[in-house]
Design an enzyme around this catalytic site. Sequence first.
Site, PDB file in Angstrom:
ATOM      1  N   GLU A 251       0.803  -1.230   0.000  1.00 17.96           N
ATOM      2  CA  GLU A 251       0.000   0.000   0.000  1.00 17.96           C
ATOM      3  C   GLU A 251       0.837   1.281   0.000  1.00 17.96           C
ATOM      4  O   GLU A 251       0.629   2.173   0.824  1.00 17.96           O
ATOM      5  CB  GLU A 251      -0.972  -0.002   1.192  1.00 17.96           C
ATOM      6  CG  GLU A 251      -1.894  -1.196   1.182  1.00 17.96           C
ATOM      7  CD  GLU A 251      -2.792  -1.302   2.416  1.00 17.96           C
ATOM      8  OE1 GLU A 251      -2.856  -0.345   3.191  1.00 17.96           O
ATOM      9  OE2 GLU A 251      -3.426  -2.365   2.591  1.00 17.96           O
ATOM     10  N   GLU A 357      -6.473 -11.050   0.116  1.00 18.24           N
ATOM     11  CA  GLU A 357      -7.405 -10.341   1.006  1.00 18.24           C
ATOM     12  C   GLU A 357      -8.839 -10.281   0.461  1.00 18.24           C
ATOM     13  O   GLU A 357      -9.461  -9.218   0.424  1.00 18.24           O
ATOM     14  CB  GLU A 357      -6.863  -8.940   1.313  1.00 18.24           C
ATOM     15  CG  GLU A 357      -5.430  -8.983   1.811  1.00 18.24           C
ATOM     16  CD  GLU A 357      -4.884  -7.660   2.299  1.00 18.24           C
ATOM     17  OE1 GLU A 357      -5.660  -6.753   2.629  1.00 18.24           O
ATOM     18  OE2 GLU A 357      -3.644  -7.534   2.364  1.00 18.24           O
TER      19      GLU A 357
HETATM   20  O1  9MR Z   1      -7.168  -7.584   9.014  1.00 14.73           O
HETATM   21  C1  9MR Z   1      -6.009  -7.043   9.616  1.00 14.73           C
HETATM   22  C2  9MR Z   1      -6.323  -6.638  11.042  1.00 14.73           C
HETATM   23  O2  9MR Z   1      -6.640  -7.780  11.813  1.00 14.73           O
HETATM   24  C3  9MR Z   1      -5.134  -5.912  11.635  1.00 14.73           C
HETATM   25  O3  9MR Z   1      -5.477  -5.402  12.912  1.00 14.73           O
HETATM   26  C4  9MR Z   1      -4.692  -4.774  10.743  1.00 14.73           C
HETATM   27  C5  9MR Z   1      -3.423  -4.115  11.273  1.00 14.73           C
HETATM   28  O4  9MR Z   1      -2.362  -5.021  11.334  1.00 14.73           O
HETATM   29  O5  9MR Z   1      -4.415  -5.256   9.427  1.00 14.73           O
HETATM   30  C6  9MR Z   1      -5.535  -5.853   8.809  1.00 14.73           C
HETATM   31  O6  9MR Z   1      -5.177  -6.324   7.533  1.00 14.73           O
HETATM   32  C7  9MR Z   1      -4.875  -5.329   6.558  1.00 14.73           C
HETATM   33  C8  9MR Z   1      -3.806  -5.898   5.658  1.00 14.73           C
HETATM   34  O7  9MR Z   1      -2.684  -6.263   6.417  1.00 14.73           O
HETATM   35  C9  9MR Z   1      -3.427  -4.924   4.576  1.00 14.73           C
HETATM   36  N1  9MR Z   1      -4.576  -4.503   3.813  1.00 14.73           N
HETATM   37  C10 9MR Z   1      -5.694  -4.002   4.607  1.00 14.73           C
HETATM   38  C11 9MR Z   1      -6.078  -5.003   5.681  1.00 14.73           C
HETATM   39  C12 9MR Z   1      -7.243  -4.453   6.481  1.00 14.73           C
HETATM   40  O8  9MR Z   1      -6.867  -3.339   7.180  1.00 14.73           O
END
Ligand code: 9MR
Length: 445
Positions: A251, A357
């Site tokens: 990102e 995802e």
């Molecule tokens: O789903 C993830 C959540 O449980 C975590 O708290 C968060 C921070 O580490 O990250 C979420 O996953 C993200 C992913 O790593 C990158 N793309 C967006 C996802 C949703 O925020």
Amino acid sequence: MKNLMKHSYSYILLMAIVTFFACQTEDDGGGNAATTIVPSFELTISEQNPLTINVVNTSTGANGLTSFWQFRQGGPLQQDVSGSATHTYGASGEYQVSLIIQGPNGNVEISDTVIVDDGVVVTPPVANLKDATNSFSIGMAVQASRLTDEHDEILKSDFNNLTAEFEMKMNIMYPSQGTYDFTAADAIVNYGVANDMDIHGHTLIWHNSVPDWVENFTGTDEEFETMIEDYITTVVTRYSGTIRSWDVVNEAIEDNTGALRNSVFRTRMGDDYIAKCYQFARNADPNILLFYNDYNITFDTNKQATMFSIVDDLMAQGLIDGVGAQMHIDIYFPSASQIQSVVNGTVSRGLKMHFSELDVRVNPGNDISQLTEARAIEQRNKVREVVEIYDAIPNQNKFALTVWGLRDSETWLVDFWGQPDWPLLYNNDFTTKPAHDGFIEALSN
Ligand code: 9MR
């Protein structure tokens, strides 16, 4: 002006008249009240084909004005001509039908929902996702505390690729300078290895998982870069031989503008920080597949363009193997052709495509408080569409399709959006949803 009716048609309700209040009284320009537009339409479900609807524009005050039909939310517009219009849906589901009239003072719009159901129940030929294909792996986002009991059973039966949902990020693995914590990451990797699964590393560099000490790093820029090189080298080396692939940078691009995000990595290491990080990862293990991963790159055209220019730069240096398109989508959006666009750009470059995802929201408009059967069917249809698109990728460009969470109660999306949703493949009691069938159906043709 918009008026959305809470009203549904089903197959047994063959005719209804929609009339309401989304009217517009026009001024003729000289201050005199002119025409009042009262939009309305009649909608019937065809007796010949339960997936076909007929609509007739019965609005008043709209003579001489141009009107359009839209047969699903976000779908293409079709100009209204005299008489009735017909539309056939590709699959059972609940759809929003709108009539949009171009009034002199702006659009007047009226909408209703229709449920069409062809009654066809497809029995998937296999019960488990991973048994439905051998041309790519089926991934699941996991947490170290969710690897036992029902999670364990389903992970083993449905999936053969794991991604840590949050425990392989910098804020967890590198909480303070010089001190690593691999407890949770090791638990996930050991579980995957013990069960003969691929493991996708996620993610080395992400602006949203930067520990405070890195954000506020007190050393020089040179020392910062050395620290990042050490970190990437340490982590990649630790899991060398067990992890198949890494999202190196996640990102890096702003929404809409396509500008590079001003993360601490960029400000400390320069605009070429991305290439530097991929080089550090490549140096640590030349055999690990390196991915760039981002969201909205299906439909945000500026973001997609920047992403592919970053990718081209990395390709020129031999530093990237694949693109991860995060599939945080909903039942209406993005379209199949938008999803296809990122596939095309990735495949034409000879890179691997990761649909990472995946979760499919059914309640983006916050208009339901519990999952309805109709929405569950639409979700099945969207999942099937996404998986069909993935499955059509040439085998050498396939990699994995990863679902972002097991049960609806475990999704990150409810907290994030602050409204109910059911975006995953499993109910809270660990039973499968229609979306799970849709996944398998897509691979069964
Ligand atoms: O789903 C993830 C959540 O449980 C975590 O708290 C968060 C921070 O580490 O990250 C979420 O996953 C993200 C992913 O790593 C990158 N793309 C967006 C996802 C949703 O925020």
